[in-house]
Enzyme design. Structure first.
Site, short mmCIF file in Angstrom:
data_model
loop_
_atom_site.label_atom_id
_atom_site.label_comp_id
_atom_site.label_asym_id
_atom_site.label_seq_id
_atom_site.Cartn_x
_atom_site.Cartn_y
_atom_site.Cartn_z
N LYS A 201 0.86 -1.19 0.00
CA LYS A 201 0.00 0.00 0.00
C LYS A 201 0.89 1.24 0.00
O LYS A 201 1.88 1.28 0.73
CB LYS A 201 -0.89 -0.02 1.26
CG LYS A 201 -1.79 1.18 1.41
CD LYS A 201 -3.12 0.95 0.73
CE LYS A 201 -3.98 2.20 0.75
NZ LYS A 201 -5.09 2.09 -0.22
N ARG A 292 24.81 -0.61 8.61
CA ARG A 292 26.07 0.15 8.64
C ARG A 292 25.94 1.31 9.63
O ARG A 292 24.84 1.61 10.10
CB ARG A 292 26.33 0.74 7.26
CG ARG A 292 25.21 1.69 6.83
CD ARG A 292 25.45 2.44 5.54
NE ARG A 292 24.46 3.48 5.30
CZ ARG A 292 23.27 3.29 4.75
NH1 ARG A 292 22.91 2.08 4.35
NH2 ARG A 292 22.42 4.30 4.59
N VAL A 295 25.65 8.22 7.78
CA VAL A 295 26.19 9.58 7.70
C VAL A 295 25.72 10.38 8.92
O VAL A 295 26.50 11.08 9.57
CB VAL A 295 25.70 10.28 6.40
CG1 VAL A 295 26.15 11.74 6.36
CG2 VAL A 295 26.17 9.53 5.16
#
Ligand code: MV4
Length: 449
Positions: A201, A292, A295
């Site tokens: 959806k 990970r 940033v």
């Protein structure tokens, strides 16, 4: 703890990792491409090895060269940073089987979260809310019609190997389903070598809110609250903050608990991020899990008072993490300073920085590898640095960021500084009223100051 590690990355994140290592007494090995000879990560590391020509494919993505550099310098572990090989399961596997600890989760974990449909099913089984849609991949047009009819239009078709907004198609009515389904498969096959897609959806005007999680090898998992990442343009984040201006204590507790449950259920180890869509009613849905350090980890660090890179090293070396809940203290905002010309559709603007003055003062942090005389190479991403402002509340953080941006001087290249200066003055932004569509209509040149 490790004595010596290799950093398989460049730019500000390589520098960021070196800083934590120095503090912990860990020796560092930088790897660099021919284009990065004069980069600060090369100068600040204890040793540096050239791993190839400028092109990423020949250097920072060149696994044999990186492994050779690791053997040559006798490191114990490899930190991949973000981007490049950070979510490459094969690289993690080769590191480990070559006798180097990959600083991150297991190759199997990276692989399983990299398949977006499988990741969704895993989280759903763990009790994490997910967007209604197909159970796993959709293999026939007939099945696509059935799923879409069941959940109702609009629907979104996503590539299992996509992520970060790549390989998605929104379908608003049944008449457009078949062509979009086929195009999505073809595009995914071409882009990712995997044409599998799934359907869900379509959530209109959502916010992008993510939870930072951390696991250790003893089965402990904690969360470090949310980051608001809705200020993005073509799936590139430009500004992040923690906490989110719309996440209440009740939502944070639910989202955090769901994230810990999800990460625990798979035995997650290391730093991870669980991305959610948050709708206007405060309902949240799992989107993707990133395996990970991101940033924007810095905004979390500033409000919880913990060095997340140091904790990655600690966990990778077999250390335990504290399960103590760290509530956000004040508010932190990060502006991504990119070498881009905001007047020319954010076009990359690499080249020589002729003059550079960094802002500073109480509550201001700048993570950058840039300096006067440094040239931003055209081969990699355009991130020049991250300016982070902390305040006791959101308004103080915005006003502090505004002053820091006004003080920041970068000449010789175009940067996103003028965009951020306008954003700090925008009434809607200041009121916290925005979603992922905000930048489609925000005209930074119209802001008066
Ligand atoms: C969605 C969505 C609406 N509904 N899924 C974009 C990135 C990728 N992680 C998933 N994305 C989206 N998935 C459903 N079911 C809207 C987006 C989306 C988006 C999400 C986060 C931040 C910015 C975005 C911009 C456009 C679309």
């Amino acid at each position: 703890m490790f004595h010596k590690i290799l950093i398989a990355n460049r730019g500000e994140i390589a520098l960021r990792i070196i800083r934590s290592c120095r503090e912990l007494g860990i020796k560092t090995v930088a790897v660099f491409s021919e284009a990065d000879r004069h980069s600060l990560h090369v100068r600040f590391a204890d040793e540096a090895v050239c791993i190839g020509p400028a092109a990423g494919k020949l250097s920072y993505l060149n696994i044999p060269q990186i492994i050779s550099a690791a053997h040559l310098t006798g490191v114990e572990a490899i930190h991949p940073g973000y981007g490049f090989l950070a979510e490459n399961a094969e690289f993690a596997d080769i590191c480990n089987s070559s006798g180097f600890t990959f600083i991150g989760p297991s190759p199997e974990m990276i692989q399983s979260m990299g398949d977006k449909a499988r990741a969704k099913e895993t989280m759903k089984k763990a009790g994490v809310p997910v967007v209604p849609g197909s159970e796993g991949i959709v293999t026939t047009v007939a099945e696509a019609y059935d799923v879409a009819k069941e959940i109702g239009y609009p629907v979104i078709i996503k590539a299992v190997a996509g992520g970060g907004g790549r390989g998605m198609r929104v379908v608003t009515k049944e008449a457009e389903l078949e062509t979009n389904y086929q195009m999505a498969q073809t595009e995914a096959a071409n882009a990712f070598n995997n044409g599998d897609v799934y359907i869900e959806k379509f959530v209109e005007g959502p916010r992008h809110v993510e939870i930072q999680v951390f696991g250790d090898t003893f089965g402990n998992v904690v969360h470090y609250n949310e980051r608001e990442c809705s200020i993005q343009r073509r799936h590139q984040k430009l500004l992040e903050e923690s906490p989110s201006p719309v996440v209440t204590d009740a939502i944070r507790e639910k989202m955090g608990a769901a994230s810990v449950k999800g990460a625990s259920s798979v035995g997650y180890v290391g730093a991870g991020t669980i991305e959610f869509l948050l709708d206007a009613n405060g309902q949240f849905y799992f989107m993707e899990m990133n395996t990970r350090i991101q940033v924007e980890h810095c905004v979390t660090e500033q409000v919880i008072g913990l060095d997340l890179i140091a904790q990655q090293l600690h966990v990778a070396a077999g250390g335990k993490i504290s399960k103590k809940q760290r509530k956000p203290n004040g508010h932190a905002i990060e502006c991504r300073i990119n070498a881009e010309d905001v007047e020319k559709d954010f076009r990359p603007s690499p080249g020589m920085i002729t003059s550079f003055h960094a802002p500073g003062g109480y509550g201001v942090r700048l993570d950058t590898h840039a300096y006067a005389g440094y040239s931003i190479p055209p081969y990699y991403d355009s991130l020049v640095g991250k300016l982070i402002a902390w305040g006791s509340d959101r308004t103080e953080a915005i006003d502090r960021m505004k002053s820091a941006l006004d003080e920041f001087v970068i000449e010789g290249i175009k940067t996103t500084i003028p965009f951020h200066r306008a954003l700090m003055r925008d009434e809607q932004f200041r009121a916290g009223q925005f979603d992922t569509k905000f930048l489609e209509t925000f005209d930074w040149t119209k802001v008066k100051y």
